[in-house]
Write an enzyme that holds these catalytic residues in place. Structure first.
Site, PDB file in Angstrom:
ATOM      1  CB  ILE A   1      -0.935   0.061   1.232  1.00 54.06           C
ATOM      2  CG1 ILE A   1      -1.942  -1.075   1.219  1.00 54.06           C
ATOM      3  CG2 ILE A   1      -1.661   1.412   1.269  1.00 54.06           C
ATOM      4  CD1 ILE A   1      -2.945  -1.043   2.379  1.00 54.06           C
ATOM      5  CE1 TYR A   2       5.206   0.130  -0.709  1.00 54.34           C
ATOM      6  CE2 TYR A   2       6.054   0.514  -2.901  1.00 54.34           C
ATOM      7  CZ  TYR A   2       6.141  -0.125  -1.687  1.00 54.34           C
ATOM      8  OH  TYR A   2       7.154  -1.013  -1.450  1.00 54.34           O
TER       9      TYR A   2
ATOM     10  CE1 TYR B   1      -1.520  -2.306   6.192  1.00 52.64           C
ATOM     11  CE2 TYR B   1       0.741  -1.811   6.818  1.00 52.64           C
ATOM     12  CZ  TYR B   1      -0.244  -1.926   5.848  1.00 52.64           C
ATOM     13  OH  TYR B   1       0.062  -1.673   4.539  1.00 52.64           O
TER      14      TYR B   1
ATOM     15  CG  ASN C   1       6.683   2.618   7.668  1.00 53.75           C
ATOM     16  OD1 ASN C   1       6.157   3.609   8.179  1.00 53.75           O
ATOM     17  ND2 ASN C   1       6.513   2.296   6.393  1.00 53.75           N
TER      18      ASN C   1
ATOM     19  CE  LYS D   1      -6.784   3.871  11.396  1.00 59.04           C
ATOM     20  NZ  LYS D   1      -6.977   4.958  10.545  1.00 59.04           N
TER      21      LYS D   1
ATOM     22  N   GLY E   1      -4.545   5.767   2.037  1.00 59.40           N
ATOM     23  CA  GLY E   1      -4.163   4.432   2.489  1.00 59.40           C
ATOM     24  C   GLY E   1      -5.369   3.649   2.988  1.00 59.40           C
TER      25      GLY E   1
END
Length: 173
Positions: A97-98, A143, A136, A145, A109
């Site tokens: 997911i960029y 993730y 990161n 969350k 995102g």
């Protein structure tokens, strides 16, 4: 901000995915890695041949987030043998997911993640998994969350540097 739409991508979107991939990976990781390691990784990971092969793989799914006619992020999902590690038929991997740095904090995102969730449900998968660099913290929080939990880790090589990715998954059924 105008509205963001997420559309399935195909082979005709190769150059768009290549450009977003290189830009977003550079924005996110260039400060933490050598210029040479970054250059080698980007040339290998986003080469036309590699992306063409991935886009033609029926077990890989690409989506691009668009703000009007400007691509602002993308999603790469893998199922079956396209998965980078687990190769579990009941799972869907979020490989990428960029999102462009200019669009961080604008829910791009989340929209891409929602597309991943919808794809997993449409493919009748039991869980979604991914690897995320342990340093990161923004991505790890995102993730967590969204209900992901750490279940292990693996090594990600960038040049001569061995980095640790957290393996995270979310049970769907």
């Amino acid at each position: 901000m105008s509205s963001i739409t997420v559309l399935k991508a195909g082979i005709n979107d190769l150059e768009t995915i290549q450009n977003i991939g290189i830009q977003t990976f550079s924005e996110t990781f260039s400060e933490s890695n050598s210029e040479e390691a970054m250059k080698n990784y980007l040339e290998k990971s986003f080469s036309t041949e590699k992306l063409k092969s991935e886009l033609n793989n029926p077990d890989s799914h690409f989506y691009i987030a668009w703000e009007e006619d400007i691509p602002v992020g993308y999603l790469k999902l893998n199922s079956g043998s396209a998965q980078t590690e687990l190769q579990d038929e009941t799972a869907l991997e979020i490989e990428r997911i960029y999102v462009k740095k200019s669009h961080h904090g604008q829910k791009v995102g989340q929209l891409l993640y929602d597309q991943a969730l919808e794809t997993a449900q449409n493919l009748n998968k039991n869980y979604i998994w991914l690897g995320v660099w342990e340093n990161n913290s923004r991505a790890v929080r995102f993730y967590e969350k969204n209900g992901f939990e750490v279940f292990g880790n693996h090594t990600f090589r960038l040049g001569d540097d061995e980095q640790t990715d957290l393996m995270m998954k979310k049970i769907l059924k």
